[in-house]
Design an enzyme around this catalytic site. Structure first.
Site, PDB file in Angstrom:
ATOM      1  N   SER A  81       0.981  -1.031  -0.055  1.00 15.52           N
ATOM      2  CA  SER A  81      -0.200   0.154   0.013  1.00 15.52           C
ATOM      3  C   SER A  81       1.126   1.323   0.032  1.00 15.52           C
ATOM      4  O   SER A  81       1.665   1.398   1.195  1.00 15.52           O
ATOM      5  CB  SER A  81      -0.977   0.072   1.346  1.00 15.52           C
ATOM      6  OG  SER A  81      -1.593   1.229   1.215  1.00 15.52           O
ATOM      7  N   SER A  82       0.755   1.948  -1.105  1.00 18.71           N
ATOM      8  CA  SER A  82       1.768   3.408  -1.208  1.00 18.71           C
ATOM      9  C   SER A  82       1.567   4.153   0.059  1.00 18.71           C
ATOM     10  O   SER A  82       0.393   4.173   0.839  1.00 18.71           O
ATOM     11  CB  SER A  82       1.511   3.834  -2.434  1.00 18.71           C
ATOM     12  OG  SER A  82       1.672   2.951  -3.571  1.00 18.71           O
ATOM     13  N   GLN A  83       2.582   4.911  -0.005  1.00 18.77           N
ATOM     14  CA  GLN A  83       2.689   5.962   1.090  1.00 18.77           C
ATOM     15  C   GLN A  83       1.324   7.129   0.869  1.00 18.77           C
ATOM     16  O   GLN A  83       1.265   7.577  -0.386  1.00 18.77           O
ATOM     17  CB  GLN A  83       3.800   6.819   1.235  1.00 18.77           C
ATOM     18  CG  GLN A  83       3.980   7.759   2.227  1.00 18.77           C
ATOM     19  CD  GLN A  83       5.473   8.393   2.392  1.00 18.77           C
ATOM     20  OE1 GLN A  83       6.097   8.455   1.154  1.00 18.77           O
ATOM     21  NE2 GLN A  83       5.891   9.028   3.287  1.00 18.77           N
ATOM     22  N   MET A  87      -0.032   9.174  -2.405  1.00 16.61           N
ATOM     23  CA  MET A  87      -1.151   8.775  -3.124  1.00 16.61           C
ATOM     24  C   MET A  87      -2.016  10.121  -3.508  1.00 16.61           C
ATOM     25  O   MET A  87      -2.621  10.229  -4.555  1.00 16.61           O
ATOM     26  CB  MET A  87      -2.015   7.981  -2.314  1.00 16.61           C
ATOM     27  CG  MET A  87      -1.641   6.648  -2.095  1.00 16.61           C
ATOM     28  SD  MET A  87      -2.897   5.634  -1.160  1.00 16.61           S
ATOM     29  CE  MET A  87      -1.979   4.162  -0.867  1.00 16.61           C
TER      30      MET A  87
END
Length: 379
Positions: A81-83, A87
């Protein structure tokens, strides 16, 4: 009991202070979408190790402004899950608006798609890993998200069944842009993609000049595709055609062998080290001017290195402007690194957003990709 609403509000405050979150509808999305549901199989968080729902620190970790690794393959992280701050920046940079059709390459946990759907976008997310796609789809259902769907497929091909798209967002590190994505983008549409550059994956804004598109298969002419720099970033690397090498690519990031020590040390240029964003600006410029630039480990992380042909020597440029060089040609590489530092300073310390490049077809001839050819300062 942990107050999840308070954790979300705290994350919103962090993202607003960071400067990447300004839109009211996206603020509401971050305050409403339950990130913990998209992490139901757990995640890895630094020294805390792997956390699962119910573990102490799970909820607090879920709402930290950190990238969270959610899948490993033989010890190598392959999904995350990206930072959240990244996002927010990417969604705002694309000016995603209600009713827009968005293609996302790389489903991750589904959280990014949920945020875009919350502000009214219609999102199609494509991931090549069936288990990752299934978990993301399940999380979207459990979160009650109706404006996003997940497809299992080769991201290189996009998803022609849902085309055309107003926006395309790529959430995996690539060496170049698929022509299929550009063919599936509306005239005047925009794409954000983290394209390999000097050992990391800065986010680029990509577009094609619609007036000069070819009539047959719908692919843009090579001199019509352009990219502007947006921000520094790091992403997990794609595989297949999206990871293809090409003749003028930078060297792959290096791992310095044990026992290598600097034989040339040049002191810092400034008393206070550059922060992460400004250091990435310097790193990008060095890569734009010198094809020997890549990433290497030092100072507890990864930094900008001019690597020699042995891949065991060269010069590292640190955030305080100091230079460490090793190898047979250490003095030469240290001088070259100093010249590049001077060039960046003389140019006014340009940020990533000041660079533009035409994209040309390269990579695997059977599955080509558009890659940056020559970077130029535009403002």
């Amino acid at each position: 009991m942990t107050d999840v609403s308070a954790l979300r509000e705290r994350l919103v405050d962090v993202l607003r202070d960071d400067g990447g979150l300004t839109r009211d509808d996206l603020i509401q999305a971050f305050a409403s979408v339950p990130r913990e549901l998209f992490l139901a199989d757990g995640f890895h968080l630094g020294d805390a190790g792997f956390l699962r729902p119910g573990d102490e620190g799970f909820l607090a970790g879920a709402y930290r402004n950190d990238a969270l690794v959610t899948k490993f393959d033989n010890g190598r992280p392959v999904s995350s899950s990206s930072q959240p701050s990244l996002m927010a920046l990417m969604i705002e940079e694309l000016s995603i608006a209600p009713g827009m059709r968005v293609l996302e390459i790389g489903a991750g946990t589904g959280y990014n798609a949920a945020l875009m759907a919350h502000i009214g976008a219609d999102v199609t997310s494509v991931d090549v890993q069936p288990d990752v796609a299934a978990r993301a789809a399940r999380a979207l259902r459990e979160a009650g998200v109706t404006g996003a769907r997940v497809r299992v497929g080769d991201g290189y091909l996009g998803d022609p069944s849902g085309a055309p798209y107003d926006r395309i967002i790529v959430t995996v590190g690539i060496t170049g842009v698929s022509p299929h994505w550009l063919a599936q983008l509306v005239p005047g549409g925009l794409m954000l993609a983290p394209v390999a550059h000097a050992g990391n994956n800065p986010v680029l804004r990509v577009w094609a000049e619609a007036a000069r598109r070819r009539a047959e298969p719908g692919w843009p002419a090579t001199d019509d595709v352009w990219a502007d720099g947006v921000c520094g970033a790091g992403f997990m690397a794609a595989a297949g055609p999206l990871a293809a090498r090409y003749p003028w690519a930078h060297p792959d990031p290096i791992r310095v062998p044990d026992g290598v020590t600097a034989s040339v040390q040049i002191p810092p240029r400034w008393p206070q080290a550059l922060d992460g964003l400004r250091y990435h600006d310097l790193w990008f410029a060095v890569g734009a001017w010198d094809r020997r630039a890549t990433g290497g480990p030092f100072d507890g992380g990864s930094g900008c290195v001019l690597v020699d042909e042995t891949r065991a020597g060269g010069a590292a440029i640190r955030a305080d402007g100091s230079i460490l060089a090793a190898g047979e040609h250490a003095a030469e590489y240290a001088d070259d690194a100093g010249i590049l530092l001077d060039r960046w300073l003389d140019a006014g310390r340009p940020g990533i957003e000041r660079w533009r490049a035409p994209l040309v077809l390269a990579g695997d001839p059977a599955a080509p990709i558009y890659v940056p050819r020559e970077w130029s300062l535009i403002r």
